[in-house]
Design an enzyme around this catalytic site. Structure first.
Site, PDB file in Angstrom:
ATOM      1  CE1 TYR A 122      -4.195   1.554   0.596  1.00  0.00           C
ATOM      2  CE2 TYR A 122      -3.420   2.230   2.767  1.00  0.00           C
ATOM      3  CZ  TYR A 122      -4.381   2.254   1.766  1.00  0.00           C
ATOM      4  OH  TYR A 122      -5.527   2.996   1.955  1.00  0.00           O
ATOM      5  NE  ARG A 136      -8.900   5.417   8.087  1.00  0.00           N
ATOM      6  CZ  ARG A 136      -8.297   4.699   7.128  1.00  0.00           C
ATOM      7  NH1 ARG A 136      -8.760   3.511   6.798  1.00  0.00           N
ATOM      8  NH2 ARG A 136      -7.236   5.168   6.503  1.00  0.00           N
ATOM      9  CD  GLU A 193      -6.350  -1.613  -5.065  1.00  0.00           C
ATOM     10  OE1 GLU A 193      -5.451  -2.424  -4.763  1.00  0.00           O
ATOM     11  OE2 GLU A 193      -6.980  -0.939  -4.231  1.00  0.00           O
ATOM     12  NE  ARG A 231     -11.558  -0.121  -4.734  1.00  0.00           N
ATOM     13  CZ  ARG A 231     -10.275  -0.323  -4.498  1.00  0.00           C
ATOM     14  NH1 ARG A 231      -9.890  -0.872  -3.350  1.00  0.00           N
ATOM     15  NH2 ARG A 231      -9.380  -0.010  -5.396  1.00  0.00           N
ATOM     16  CD  GLN A 234     -10.769  -2.656  -0.172  1.00  0.00           C
ATOM     17  OE1 GLN A 234     -11.106  -2.489  -1.341  1.00  0.00           O
ATOM     18  NE2 GLN A 234      -9.667  -2.136   0.331  1.00  0.00           N
ATOM     19  CE1 TYR A 238     -10.029  -0.539   6.542  1.00  0.00           C
ATOM     20  CE2 TYR A 238     -12.391  -0.480   6.115  1.00  0.00           C
ATOM     21  CZ  TYR A 238     -11.229   0.146   6.528  1.00  0.00           C
ATOM     22  OH  TYR A 238     -11.260   1.447   6.925  1.00  0.00           O
ATOM     23  CE  LYS A 247      -7.884  -4.681  -2.019  1.00  0.00           C
ATOM     24  NZ  LYS A 247      -7.363  -3.727  -2.995  1.00  0.00           N
ATOM     25  CB  THR A 338      -3.515   1.583  -5.940  1.00  0.00           C
ATOM     26  OG1 THR A 338      -4.370   0.531  -5.537  1.00  0.00           O
ATOM     27  CG2 THR A 338      -4.103   2.331  -7.125  1.00  0.00           C
TER      28      THR A 338
HETATM   29 MN    MN Z   1      -3.849  -3.601  -4.083  1.00  0.00          MN
END
Ligand code: MN
Length: 404
Positions: A122, A136, A193, A231, A234, A238, A247, A338
């Site tokens: 990430y 968030r 991604e 998404r 996720q 998550y 994923k 990404t």
């Molecule tokens: Mn990724």
């Protein structure tokens, strides 16, 4: 270092000139799959050429995966690359080599590596900031650890597929913030991604950390990678253990693995790290990579993310991945996360390009945000080559099919 000119028709000056020479696994008609090197619009069938020259390494190229070759290590990687360079540049080799050049259009490319473990990082500051703002909205976008370590998670190696493999829209459990209870069904926020993947060749022992200086001894090369992401699944699942089923349904990689040796001219400095990381993560100049990505949706370019903007270096990812003594296996794959630059047209996911669906973008006159069935996404990457031109890092493409 300038490479000699290749005699292979159409290859000089192309994305697959003699300064590139990526490896892949191909099948041709009824013959067993084996290892090839791309030159121009041809695959060089290494096994028969190596056998006719009675090379000790000839058997490595008869395998249906790159793993046996990857496991040999840097000395063999370098000597084989020198040998292949000679084959495609020395006129005296032409008579032996030409019968083993097969047009790319006549072969099927297979998954190049039997993937051992798969990790996804990430490492883009811009991507992490964008996702933090969307997931968030009421908190600091970057969590406190982000600038101190390359954040990652273990993904699913068994669902890594080669470019060209169709992807069924996943089903799963999701709950939008304005819904009171979760529901089950096809993902409505399917995304991509654009990432760079690193392929490990040389294993390490359990308990042994691979330091930042060990990167080029263990990592063979890179692939272009699409980390397909649901998404809605996720964002509900998550917390607190990280990405899981949003994923793990599929990750696509390019059919060609570009050796690190081809990427010498692409080495560049990191954009800068503040604060300075802990000692085990410190790298010198030239730790980054200057690779340009291009994302195409249904034939139209929608973004051009620059890898040179990545905050964490590949050597730092590897050092962090092993700092606890976790061992490496031949065929391990770790991806960068990404790739997103600072501008809107440099964002490497549709989540960011459409700002969570709130700001759709236009593709062929249509307003688009997340993926629809029958959409085709193609991610391409290129890098500066030793000859002053560009290297193609292959492409990674996939089409979305309805859920099964
Ligand atoms: Mn990724």
């Amino acid at each position: 270092m300038t490479q000699p000119t290749t005699w292979v028709d159409g290859a000089a000056g192309s994305l697959y000139d003699a300064d590139n020479l990526p490896y892949g696994v191909f099948s041709h008609g009824d013959e067993p799959p084996r290892v090839g090197v791309r030159i121009g619009e041809h695959v060089l069938d290494l096994a028969p050429v190596a056998a006719s020259e009675m090379l000790e390494v000839a058997h490595l190229f008869e395998a249906p995966e790159l793993n046996p070759f990857l496991a040999t290590g840097r000395g063999t990687w370098e000597s084989v690359r020198s040998w292949v360079t000679g084959l495609v540049t020395d006129e005296a080799e032409r008579a032996i080599v030409e019968p083993s050049l097969i047009p790319v259009a006549e072969v099927e490319m297979l998954l190049p590596v039997a993937v051992a473990d798969y990790v996804d990082f990430y490492c883009s500051l811009e991507h992490a900031t964008n996702v933090g703002k969307m997931f968030r909205p009421d908190a600091e976008p970057l969590l406190p650890n982000w600038r101190h370590l390359p954040v990652g998670y273990h993904g699913r190696a068994g669902t890594v597929v080669v470019s060209g493999t169709d992807v069924h829209r996943p089903r799963g459990q999701r709950k939008a913030p304005d819904e009171t209870t979760p529901s089950y069904g096809p993902s409505g926020r399917l995304d991509i991604e654009a990432e760079l993947g690193f392929v490990v060749g040389v294993p390490s022992s359990l308990g042994e950390a691979v330091d930042v200086g060990g990167f080029a001894d263990h990592v063979f090369g890179v692939v272009a990678l699409n980390d397909w992401s649901a998404r809605d699944i996720q964002s509900w699942e998550y917390v607190p253990l990280g990405p899981f089923l949003g994923k793990s349904f599929a990750t696509s990689v390019s059919a060609w693995v570009t050796p690190l040796q081809a990427l010498q001219a692409a080495r560049t400095d990191l954009p800068g790290q503040d604060p300075e990381p802990l000692e085990y993560l410190r790298v010198g100049p030239g730790a980054g990579l200057d690779i340009d990505f291009e994302i195409e949706l249904n034939g139209q370019t929608v973004a051009r993310p620059p890898y040179s903007s990545m905050y964490w270096a590949p050597a730092q990812m590897l050092a962090h991945l092993t700092v606890n003594g976790a061992s490496l296996r031949t065929g391990d794959l770790f991806a960068s996360g990404t790739v997103s630059g600072g501008r809107r047209d440099q964002r490497g996911s549709f989540l960011e390009l459409s700002w969570g669906g709130a700001e759709p973008f236009s593709v062929r006159g249509e307003e688009r945000s997340f993926l629809q069935d029958a959409d085709t996404v193609t991610i391409r990457a290129t890098a500066p080559g030793a000859n002053g031109g560009r290297l193609g890092l292959g492409e990674v493409t996939g089409t979305i099919l309805p859920p099964r």
